[in-house]
Motif scaffolding. Structure first.
Motif, PDB file in Angstrom:
ATOM      1  N   TYR A 193       0.271  -1.074  -0.262  1.00  0.00           N
ATOM      2  CA  TYR A 193       0.071  -0.111   0.325  1.00  0.00           C
ATOM      3  C   TYR A 193       0.829   1.234  -0.340  1.00  0.00           C
ATOM      4  N   ASP A 194       2.443   1.315   0.301  1.00  0.00           N
ATOM      5  CA  ASP A 194       2.731   2.288  -0.352  1.00  0.00           C
ATOM      6  C   ASP A 194       3.243   2.873  -1.965  1.00  0.00           C
ATOM      7  N   ASP A 195       2.833   1.400  -2.692  1.00  0.00           N
ATOM      8  CA  ASP A 195       2.513   2.193  -4.040  1.00  0.00           C
ATOM      9  C   ASP A 195       1.659   2.907  -4.644  1.00  0.00           C
ATOM     10  N   PRO A 196       2.464   3.860  -4.781  1.00  0.00           N
ATOM     11  CA  PRO A 196       1.835   4.977  -5.715  1.00  0.00           C
ATOM     12  C   PRO A 196       0.524   4.785  -6.289  1.00  0.00           C
ATOM     13  N   ASP A 197       1.328   4.389  -7.122  1.00  0.00           N
ATOM     14  CA  ASP A 197       0.056   3.638  -8.594  1.00  0.00           C
ATOM     15  C   ASP A 197      -1.054   2.569  -8.060  1.00  0.00           C
ATOM     16  N   PHE A 198      -0.956   2.089  -6.579  1.00  0.00           N
ATOM     17  CA  PHE A 198      -1.757   1.265  -6.031  1.00  0.00           C
ATOM     18  C   PHE A 198      -2.715   1.764  -4.887  1.00  0.00           C
ATOM     19  N   LEU A 199      -2.135   2.829  -4.682  1.00  0.00           N
ATOM     20  CA  LEU A 199      -2.684   3.203  -3.286  1.00  0.00           C
ATOM     21  C   LEU A 199      -3.315   4.708  -3.900  1.00  0.00           C
ATOM     22  N   ASP A 200      -2.849   4.650  -5.328  1.00  0.00           N
ATOM     23  CA  ASP A 200      -4.333   5.728  -5.961  1.00  0.00           C
ATOM     24  C   ASP A 200      -5.933   4.671  -5.946  1.00  0.00           C
ATOM     25  N   GLY A 201      -5.497   3.692  -6.822  1.00  0.00           N
ATOM     26  CA  GLY A 201      -6.745   2.614  -7.456  1.00  0.00           C
ATOM     27  C   GLY A 201      -7.045   2.203  -6.279  1.00  0.00           C
ATOM     28  N   TYR A 202      -6.377   2.069  -5.122  1.00  0.00           N
ATOM     29  CA  TYR A 202      -7.225   1.454  -3.707  1.00  0.00           C
ATOM     30  C   TYR A 202      -8.185   2.257  -2.884  1.00  0.00           C
ATOM     31  N   ARG A 203      -6.929   3.640  -3.056  1.00  0.00           N
ATOM     32  CA  ARG A 203      -8.337   4.992  -2.807  1.00  0.00           C
ATOM     33  C   ARG A 203     -10.002   5.312  -3.406  1.00  0.00           C
ATOM     34  N   ARG A 204      -9.284   5.397  -4.987  1.00  0.00           N
ATOM     35  CA  ARG A 204     -10.561   5.553  -5.475  1.00  0.00           C
ATOM     36  C   ARG A 204     -11.155   4.500  -5.713  1.00  0.00           C
ATOM     37  N   LEU A 205     -10.811   3.157  -5.882  1.00  0.00           N
ATOM     38  CA  LEU A 205     -12.261   2.300  -4.732  1.00  0.00           C
ATOM     39  C   LEU A 205     -12.812   2.071  -4.333  1.00  0.00           C
ATOM     40  N   ARG A 206     -12.292   2.967  -3.009  1.00  0.00           N
ATOM     41  CA  ARG A 206     -13.182   3.072  -1.958  1.00  0.00           C
ATOM     42  C   ARG A 206     -13.301   3.699  -2.077  1.00  0.00           C
ATOM     43  N   ARG A 207     -13.534   5.111  -3.139  1.00  0.00           N
ATOM     44  CA  ARG A 207     -14.638   6.121  -2.691  1.00  0.00           C
ATOM     45  C   ARG A 207     -15.701   6.244  -3.845  1.00  0.00           C
ATOM     46  N   SER A 208     -15.551   5.199  -4.197  1.00  0.00           N
ATOM     47  CA  SER A 208     -16.641   5.024  -5.765  1.00  0.00           C
ATOM     48  C   SER A 208     -17.540   4.531  -5.635  1.00  0.00           C
ATOM     49  N   GLY A 209     -17.537   4.062  -4.200  1.00  0.00           N
ATOM     50  CA  GLY A 209     -18.780   2.742  -3.706  1.00  0.00           C
ATOM     51  C   GLY A 209     -18.655   1.655  -4.947  1.00  0.00           C
ATOM     52  N   GLN A 210     -17.919   1.130  -4.812  1.00  0.00           N
ATOM     53  CA  GLN A 210     -17.930  -0.489  -5.826  1.00  0.00           C
ATOM     54  C   GLN A 210     -17.426  -0.639  -4.780  1.00  0.00           C
ATOM     55  N   ALA A 211     -16.307  -0.821  -3.802  1.00  0.00           N
ATOM     56  CA  ALA A 211     -15.831  -2.001  -3.165  1.00  0.00           C
ATOM     57  C   ALA A 211     -16.781  -2.975  -1.785  1.00  0.00           C
ATOM     58  N   ILE A 212     -16.377  -4.228  -1.278  1.00  0.00           N
ATOM     59  CA  ILE A 212     -17.167  -4.597  -0.367  1.00  0.00           C
ATOM     60  C   ILE A 212     -17.474  -4.563   0.451  1.00  0.00           C
ATOM     61  N   ASN A 213     -16.216  -3.567   1.530  1.00  0.00           N
ATOM     62  CA  ASN A 213     -15.244  -2.501   2.206  1.00  0.00           C
ATOM     63  C   ASN A 213     -17.493  -2.705   2.791  1.00  0.00           C
ATOM     64  N   GLU A 214     -17.365  -1.463   2.876  1.00  0.00           N
ATOM     65  CA  GLU A 214     -18.872  -0.860   3.425  1.00  0.00           C
ATOM     66  C   GLU A 214     -20.308  -1.788   3.306  1.00  0.00           C
ATOM     67  N   PRO A 215     -20.315  -2.276   2.510  1.00  0.00           N
ATOM     68  CA  PRO A 215     -21.633  -3.232   1.735  1.00  0.00           C
ATOM     69  C   PRO A 215     -21.451  -4.323   2.695  1.00  0.00           C
ATOM     70  N   LEU A 216     -20.616  -5.312   2.603  1.00  0.00           N
ATOM     71  CA  LEU A 216     -20.805  -6.667   2.780  1.00  0.00           C
ATOM     72  C   LEU A 216     -19.442  -6.237   3.956  1.00  0.00           C
ATOM     73  N   GLU A 217     -18.031  -6.254   4.230  1.00  0.00           N
ATOM     74  CA  GLU A 217     -16.981  -6.832   5.303  1.00  0.00           C
ATOM     75  C   GLU A 217     -17.266  -5.839   6.805  1.00  0.00           C
ATOM     76  N   ILE A 218     -17.590  -4.405   6.673  1.00  0.00           N
ATOM     77  CA  ILE A 218     -17.512  -3.790   7.134  1.00  0.00           C
ATOM     78  C   ILE A 218     -19.507  -4.502   8.451  1.00  0.00           C
ATOM     79  N   PRO A 219     -20.592  -5.003   7.500  1.00  0.00           N
ATOM     80  CA  PRO A 219     -21.029  -5.548   8.496  1.00  0.00           C
ATOM     81  C   PRO A 219     -20.934  -6.444   9.235  1.00  0.00           C
TER      82      PRO A 219
END
Length: 238
Positions: free
Chosen positions: A5-31
């Motif tokens: 997660y210190d790779d700038p390209d990876f980190l940018d992609g990961y953060r964009r995914l989390r902001r997009s609402g398409q990640a599984i974290n909020e709807p599935l993993e966190i609950p």
């Protein structure tokens, strides 16, 4: 577990995914994680692979007495949310250690599939936990990590455990596949009794609201396990 997660390209992609609402974290993993957690008021907690501290902060706000949140990524920790009962530490999960019998709860959110030696990690966690202490973790589901050559949701090479290389935002992302049976066997081998095993998938209502989640009803993206350290036997035997 390296600092992917210190790779700038990876980190940018990961953060964009989390902001997009398409990640599984909020709807599935966190609950699912919230539902599996024991009461945490007064608990001493270790969070493995804490990222920017979302879970660690929730635990501190829920009344945990002390939370040690650990991650290998300098960039994720730099963006982590502070809390007076929360300590952040940069460390590799492959060699992290804490004092024995000093922890009531160990948690990990979508991180252990990056750890090469899962059995060794479980052995260390078992030493950290007090008798009756709890481990709750989520990871990428083994049906997702299984194929040696990544394919579109095709389960293959399931029995062949070990290193997998994927392209996810960047090339060469390393994960480690192990079967559910192997995961559970490691827990039992080190005195952790499985109390909950879950495979969170979206509800039909969630899919109707967000059709991008439909694929996750075809195969589970997450495995969740809760396990408890066996209580020490007391009293006379015989």
């Amino acid at each position: 577990m390296n600092a992917l997660y210190d790779d700038p390209d990876f980190l940018d992609g990961y953060r964009r995914l989390r902001r997009s609402g398409q990640a599984i974290n909020e709807p599935l993993e966190i609950p699912a994680m919230n539902a599996a957690l024991p009461p945490v008021a007064g608990a001493r907690v270790v969070d493995l692979g804490c990222g920017e501290g979302g879970l660690a902060v929730r635990l501190a706000e829920a009344g945990a007495a002390d939370v040690l949140a650990v991650d290998a990524s300098e960039q994720m920790l730099a963006a982590a949310t502070p809390h007076p009962r929360l300590r952040y530490q940069r460390a590799d999960l492959a060699n992290l250690d804490v004092p024995p019998a000093s922890v009531d709860l160990v948690v990990s959110s979508m991180a252990v599939h990056y750890v090469e030696d899962f059995d060794d990690l479980v052995a260390r966690i078992a030493r950290w936990l007090v008798p009756g202490g709890v481990l709750v973790f989520t990871m990428e589901h083994p049906v997702m990590t299984a194929p040696v050559i990544a394919a579109d949701y095709v389960v293959d090479d399931y029995a062949d455990e070990g290193r997998r290389e994927r392209t996810w935002f960047v090339e060469g992302v390393i994960k480690y596949h192990r079967t559910i049976g192997s995961i559970v066997a490691s827990l039992h081998r080190h005195g952790l009794q499985v109390e909950r095993l879950d495979e969170p998938v979206p509800t039909s209502t969630q899919v109707a609201a967000n059709p991008a989640l439909a694929i996750h009803r075809r195969r589970p993206p997450i495995l969740l396990i809760s396990a408890r350290a066996l209580e020490l036997l007391t009293g006379n035997i015989g």
